[in-house]
Design an enzyme around this catalytic site. Structure first.
Site, short mmCIF file in Angstrom:
data_model
loop_
_atom_site.label_atom_id
_atom_site.label_comp_id
_atom_site.label_asym_id
_atom_site.label_seq_id
_atom_site.Cartn_x
_atom_site.Cartn_y
_atom_site.Cartn_z
N GLU A 132 68.74 26.60 17.00
CA GLU A 132 69.99 27.30 16.68
C GLU A 132 70.68 27.75 17.97
OE1 GLU A 132 69.47 30.32 13.73
OE2 GLU A 132 71.44 31.21 14.16
N GLU B 114 53.31 52.37 37.13
CA GLU B 114 53.81 51.04 36.77
C GLU B 114 52.97 49.99 37.47
OE1 GLU B 114 57.76 51.01 38.36
OE2 GLU B 114 58.35 52.79 37.23
N LYS C 6 52.16 47.13 39.89
CA LYS C 6 52.85 46.68 41.09
C LYS C 6 52.85 45.16 41.07
CE LYS C 6 53.22 47.38 46.04
NZ LYS C 6 53.47 45.99 46.37
N ASP D 39 53.23 41.43 42.03
CA ASP D 39 53.11 40.69 43.28
C ASP D 39 54.09 39.53 43.25
OD1 ASP D 39 52.24 40.12 45.77
OD2 ASP D 39 50.31 39.27 45.16
N TYR E 122 62.33 47.58 37.89
CA TYR E 122 61.67 48.89 37.96
C TYR E 122 62.56 50.03 38.45
CZ TYR E 122 61.00 47.11 42.70
OH TYR E 122 61.20 46.56 43.93
N LYS F 176 46.56 50.31 45.90
CA LYS F 176 46.33 48.86 46.02
C LYS F 176 44.86 48.51 45.98
CE LYS F 176 49.90 46.50 48.47
NZ LYS F 176 49.99 45.39 49.25
N CYS G 204 19.74 10.91 44.57
CA CYS G 204 19.39 12.33 44.42
C CYS G 204 18.99 12.89 45.78
CB CYS G 204 18.25 12.49 43.42
SG CYS G 204 17.61 14.17 43.39
N CYS H 205 14.94 13.62 45.64
CA CYS H 205 13.88 12.63 45.44
C CYS H 205 14.33 11.22 45.81
CB CYS H 205 13.39 12.66 43.99
SG CYS H 205 14.62 12.08 42.82
N CYS I 39 20.27 13.19 38.03
CA CYS I 39 19.11 12.53 38.60
C CYS I 39 18.20 12.20 37.42
CB CYS I 39 18.40 13.47 39.57
SG CYS I 39 16.75 12.87 39.99
N CYS J 68 11.39 14.52 39.56
CA CYS J 68 12.12 15.00 40.74
C CYS J 68 11.71 16.45 41.03
CB CYS J 68 13.63 14.92 40.48
SG CYS J 68 14.60 15.65 41.81
S1 IVH Z 1 59.35 50.98 43.61
C1 IVH Z 1 61.04 52.62 48.03
N1 IVH Z 1 58.06 49.80 41.70
O1 IVH Z 1 56.51 46.75 46.10
C2 IVH Z 1 60.51 51.44 47.34
N2 IVH Z 1 58.18 48.69 43.79
O2 IVH Z 1 56.61 48.27 49.09
C3 IVH Z 1 60.36 51.69 45.89
N3 IVH Z 1 57.07 46.51 43.82
O3 IVH Z 1 58.54 44.89 47.68
C4 IVH Z 1 59.79 50.52 45.22
N4 IVH Z 1 56.37 46.53 41.74
O4 IVH Z 1 59.49 45.18 45.29
C5 IVH Z 1 58.45 49.73 42.98
N5 IVH Z 1 56.95 48.88 39.88
C6 IVH Z 1 57.34 48.80 41.15
C7 IVH Z 1 57.04 47.69 41.95
C8 IVH Z 1 57.48 47.67 43.29
C9 IVH Z 1 56.40 45.83 42.86
C10 IVH Z 1 57.28 46.01 45.20
C11 IVH Z 1 58.68 46.20 45.70
C12 IVH Z 1 58.51 46.19 47.20
C13 IVH Z 1 57.14 46.72 47.36
C14 IVH Z 1 57.22 48.15 47.87
#
Ligand code: IVH
Length: 667
Positions: free
Chosen positions: A35, A114, A116, A118, A226, A314, A407, A410, A425, A430
């Protein structure tokens, strides 16, 4: 006509934008894909006939013309800072104390935690609700203008939802590639001359920096938003409120963001996420902890562009790069040649890793794993480290992996049975196999106290014990001649070997090393046949009657018992006093459910799975770990395993709820 076309175009844009938000942000589609495609095509057609109706926020304008030059630099309206990191719970608490001190110690402080993400930080600028510019973080002051590429990401609204949008808003978040998309991308790239991406983050970065946005559009990129930067026309009281606002405006905010009242709860959340993170379909490298109140944030300020009101908790990364020094082979107890990787030691997730498992030749070559290359090593949960693949292009001179023809222990020619992935084997004599069988016996099957792999190795090397019967013929006198054994230790060792003769039949079966008979299968065989005499005379068809025993496994078992040497081994062990009859606890129970077979998936509310299993077995039912055509019913609890449910549906196996199970047990 013109005005009705204009109205229809506006309507279509609105519906399509809502559909995208429902799909990407709310995870709750409001229309089938077909749709959506139909309405999209209608808008394309309208815009083709009336080019004057095209607006920049039209969903048909997501892919633009390729860029001819480099990305332009753009200055962020307000700088993008970075986060100071903490790695221990103590440092989280210490930070909170500092925050309290700065704010005045009576003031309550709430936090938002929250995941973080990557990925790649981006800054999205909206003017009067329309997405006008998007840039990478760059040095925090200026980044690269990647607007055309960002426009292709369905999770980024080209126009904010709702009326009265703010005059200006910088919206900030992370662009990332889901793990599933990362794997797909690499599988696709593996068939080309292009380099594979070492991790999802690099893949996302590469995708976002394409000159041709049509390529970016093919990558399943998404975003987690965020926060905001500079805004005009909107103010927030706190971070959590800001997230809610962003979500209402159609941005994808992370559902795991949480507002917590105490720093203790924050610390617990950080600890929990360390293990929970493997459940996610994207990589997170920590938890961001923020003071919720924006007023408190302002008063706390920043130090060298790192806000005092936030910290990144971290973990040690779960992946690392290192050199694969050598691929070595261990011959398992069933003769399978198991390759493993000897690595240059590297820290992964806080543990030093120097070896990793590999599966088989085919898998190693499919993943392009070669000796001498830099590779990516991954630990997931508590499992043994794995080699994911090469970290970059192959080193010159590296070669595809080949299993040895003979093997390594053996020297007998290795075989690869038709339809199997493992090389084996075939030599039953063996040394590695005998050794592995003995190890498995003392460590797992019979679990003999005081006799471990080291003693077995020693007995083997001295020629004292080279088979299971020889283990049971070992004498105190023989041990006393060995260094390190005194009267007491020799006596204890012989006594615990003697005591192990009493292990149940199912364990003996498991320890015999019959191909494809692991611990669970051995229990099923013991329960079904009751004695070794009945088992060794069973036909393939009779074995196949047991749930979980397909033709291949059944055939291997029949073959094993048809072998004279194996029969002699069974006879010898029986004469030595080991048990070849099922004990009381292993006898099949006769009951109202005899002949039926169930599998369980998910979490049950009123009992554990083991309790449910025991209750069913007490009535004579069999409970199996997998679903097959022979399964009578699949009991489905909360958060069931999807593969079992799908398999049951395909095989026409009925599913039962926990209430159905209760009714069944009562009846
Ligand atoms: S707040 C003043 N919230 O982490 C910076 N950053 O060193 C405030 N990142 O590359 C950032 N998840 O993009 C914030 N939930 C989150 C995040 C987040 C990933 C990254 C951000 C930045 C690094 C901060």
């Amino acid at each position: 006509m013109g005005s009705s076309s204009a109205a229809r175009a506006a309507e279509l844009r609105e519906i399509l934008a809502r559909a995208l938000v429902a799909y990407h942000v709310e995870d709750d589609p409001i229309m089938p894909d077909a749709e959506y495609d139909g309405l999209y095509d209608e808008l394309v057609e309208l815009e083709r006939r009336h080019p004057e109706l095209v607006t920049p926020d039209s969903p048909t304008r997501r892919v633009g013309a390729p860029l001819s030059d480099r990305f332009q630099k753009v200055r962020h309206l307000s700088p993008m800072g970075s986060l100071e990191k903490v790695t221990t719970e103590e440092s989280i608490v210490k930070w909170a104390e500092d925050v309290r001190k700065r704010l005045g110690s009576d003031e309550p402080v709430a936090y938002v935690v929250e995941p973080k993400i990557d990925g790649l930080a981006v800054n999205l600028t909206y003017e009067d609700g329309v997405f006008v510019r998007g840039a990478t973080r760059g040095d925090g002051i200026q980044g690269e203008d990647v607007t055309p590429n960002l426009r292709t990401i369905g999770a980024i609204p080209l126009r904010m939802l709702g009326d009265d949008p703010p005059a200006v808003a910088e919206v900030r978040g992370e662009v990332y590639l889901p793990l599933s998309g990362f794997r797909e991308l690499n599988e696709r790239l593996a068939g080309t001359t292009q380099k594979l991406a070492p991790n999802p983050r690099n893949a996302a970065a590469g995708s976002l920096r394409q000159k041709n946005s049509a390529i970016t559009a093919e990558r399943p990129l998404s975003t987690w938003i965020y926060g905001t930067g500079h805004t005009e026309g909107v103010v927030f009281g706190g971070q959590f409120e800001m997230l809610q606002w962003l979500r209402e405006r159609g941005f994808r905010t992370n559902p795991y963001a949480e507002r917590l009242e105490t720093i203790e709860e924050v610390a617990i959340a950080c600890r929990e996420w360390e293990t929970r993170r493997i459940e996610l379909d994207y990589e997170i490298d920590g938890i961001v902890i923020k003071v919720d109140s924006l007023d408190q944030q302002r008063r706390l300020g920043a130090l060298h562009s790192c806000p005092r009101w936030a910290r990144a908790f971290k973990w040690a990364p779960m992946t690392a790069q290192t050199r694969l020094l050598e691929i070595l082979i261990r011959v398992g107890r069933t003769g399978a040649l198991n390759p493993w990787a000897l690595l240059e030691p590297v820290e992964v997730g806080g543990v030093t890793v120097s070896r990793a498992t590999l599966h088989n030749e085919e898998d190693i070559n499919r993943k392009e794993i070669r000796e001498g290359d830099l590779v990516i090593v991954q630990r997931a949960g508590d499992v043994i480290p794995q080699v994911v693949g090469p970290a970059g292009p192959h080193q010159p001179g590296t070669k595809r992996f080949r299993m040895p023809k003979k093997c390594p222990l053996c020297g007998v020619d290795v075989v690869k049975p038709e339809g199997e992935v493992m090389h084996r084997c075939p030599n039953r004599a063996c040394p590695s196999r005998g050794l592995e069988t003995l190890n498995n016996w003392v460590m797992a099957a019979a679990d003999i106290e005081g006799v471990g792999e080291q003693s077995i190795r020693r007995f083997w090397d001295l020629g004292l014990v080279r088979s299971l019967p020889e283990l049971y013929r070992l004498t105190e006198e023989q041990l006393l001649e060995l260094e390190g054994f005194g009267e007491i230790s020799a006596g204890n060792t012989i006594r615990s070997i003697e005591a192990s003769k009493q292990v149940p039949f199912s364990r003996v079966l498991f320890g015999l090393n019959i191909p494809k008979v692991g611990w669970i299968m051995a229990q099923n065989l013991a329960r079904h046949f009751g004695t070794v005499d009945r088992l060794q005379d069973a036909t393939q068809e009779e074995i196949q009657e047991i749930d979980g025993f397909g033709p291949d496994r059944a055939e291997l078992i029949v073959e094993w018992f048809a072998d004279e040497q194996n029969r002699a081994l069974v006879q010898e062990l029986r004469e030595l006093g080991l048990r070849f009859e099922a004990g009381e606890e292993e006898r099949p129970v006769e009951g109202p459910l005899t002949g039926s077979s169930y599998a369980i998936t998910g979490t049950l509310e009123n009992s554990t799975r083991d309790e449910a299993r025991a209750a069913l077995e007490a009535l004579g039912a069999k409970v199996s770990d997998s679903v097959s055509g022979k399964t009578t019913g699949l009991i489905v609890g909360e958060e069931p395993g999807q593969s079992k449910v799908t398999k049951a549906q395909r095989a026409g196996v009925p599913t039962l709820s926990e209430a159905d199970l209760d009714a069944l047990l009562r009846s």
